[in-house]
Design an enzyme around this catalytic site. Sequence first.
Site, mmCIF file in Angstrom:
data_model
loop_
_atom_site.group_PDB
_atom_site.id
_atom_site.type_symbol
_atom_site.label_atom_id
_atom_site.label_comp_id
_atom_site.label_asym_id
_atom_site.label_seq_id
_atom_site.Cartn_x
_atom_site.Cartn_y
_atom_site.Cartn_z
ATOM 1 C CG HIS A 145 32.001 40.673 30.077
ATOM 2 N ND1 HIS A 145 32.260 39.427 29.982
ATOM 3 C CD2 HIS A 145 33.153 41.476 30.002
ATOM 4 C CE1 HIS A 145 33.482 39.092 30.141
ATOM 5 N NE2 HIS A 145 33.970 40.211 30.085
ATOM 6 C CG HIS A 200 38.857 42.407 36.068
ATOM 7 N ND1 HIS A 200 37.834 42.794 35.775
ATOM 8 C CD2 HIS A 200 39.345 41.261 35.305
ATOM 9 C CE1 HIS A 200 37.322 41.890 34.762
ATOM 10 N NE2 HIS A 200 38.354 41.174 34.432
ATOM 11 C CG ASP A 214 34.978 39.855 33.653
ATOM 12 O OD1 ASP A 214 34.220 40.650 33.202
ATOM 13 O OD2 ASP A 214 35.709 39.511 32.675
ATOM 14 C CG HIS A 263 41.281 39.814 32.167
ATOM 15 N ND1 HIS A 263 40.242 39.098 32.777
ATOM 16 C CD2 HIS A 263 42.308 39.179 32.150
ATOM 17 C CE1 HIS A 263 40.712 37.716 33.339
ATOM 18 N NE2 HIS A 263 41.996 37.809 33.087
ATOM 19 C CG ASP A 288 37.936 41.600 28.242
ATOM 20 O OD1 ASP A 288 38.862 41.236 29.243
ATOM 21 O OD2 ASP A 288 36.819 41.235 28.718
#
Length: 357
Positions: free
Chosen positions: A307, A112, A232, A114, A116
């Site tokens: 993560h 995705h 995530d 994001h 980070d």
Amino acid sequence: MRRALGWTIGVGVVLALAGVLLFRIPAVQDLLIRRMVAQRVASADWLLAPDALRVALCGTSAPLPHPSRAKTCTAVFAAGRFWIVDTGPSSWNNLALWRVDGAKIGGILYTHFHSDHIAELGEFNLQTWAAGRPAALRVFGPPGVERVVAGFTEAYALDTGYRIAHHGAEFLPEATARMEPVAVVAEGPGSVVVLEEDGLRITAFPVDHRPIVPAYGYRFDYRGRSVVVSGDTTKTPALVTAASGADVLVHEAQANHLIAIIGDAAEAAGRGRVAKIMHDIPSYHTTPVEAAEAANAARVRLLVFSHLNPPPPNRLAEAPFLRGVADVRPQGWILGDDGTLVTLPAESDVVTVGRVD
Ligand SMILES: [Zn+2]
Ligand SMILES: [Zn+2]
């Protein structure tokens, strides 16, 4: 006895002093530096040998700061190439330190968008181009990947021009500087095949990171071995299905009991914005215990926590981060570090854990 010890210490001091004096001589400095550099410029081609599926962690931290862990990045080596799942801040530095030959990149896969997970796309593209990548860099991801690629391309456009002007278009062709976005559509339960090349199959599957929709995990299958990267997500049956029977599951982990403590401390310190964020983030991540439950349900051989949020600042802090994991899954898991390497020899049941560096 005392005399012999005195002699030994004396000789040691003389030798150390001689070493210090010798290292002041430029020719000696150059000799030592030449030896060191010769070891460090050679590519780590052993990682690319087709005898195994390998996974290396090139970034293990979630957004909270950490002095040595890069943000999210997982490198998978298969069929003579490497594949990168997410390019978090500082992650290219790890690959460069490991001397991975950038020309051998197969592609980048985004779970995705994001920050980070995407921040170093420009660096990955630039560095692998400079290393002699023979074609445009393929960048796979959920729909929206085109915008991310277009943005990084524009941000690096001046730099690309500078380098062509300086090194020459024959050495750094403009055509291979490009990135090629490939939108992957994985809707509903089940996986979609992203690509099949040279015996490697990569599939994407949707996970639950709402309100970020879609968000994916990826599965790599190569010569009878398999690695799954969660992306995530909250704990979701979709991941258990996709990871079913996999050799390795690289799973995100957020210790919500520690996030709550950070939130309380931020509130007490008058940092309301930090407290608000700590309050919001438990809703779309998985705790270490939940990840262990998912690994059990999927019957994976090895669970690798990555993560990490908050990233444990030292070894002592790992125990509270992992609280309760051993009760759910007594063995078959490790806490990932930047540089953790898992090797899966082809057509076997062997799982070896080591380090790249
Ligand atoms: Zn993240
Ligand atoms: Zn995220």
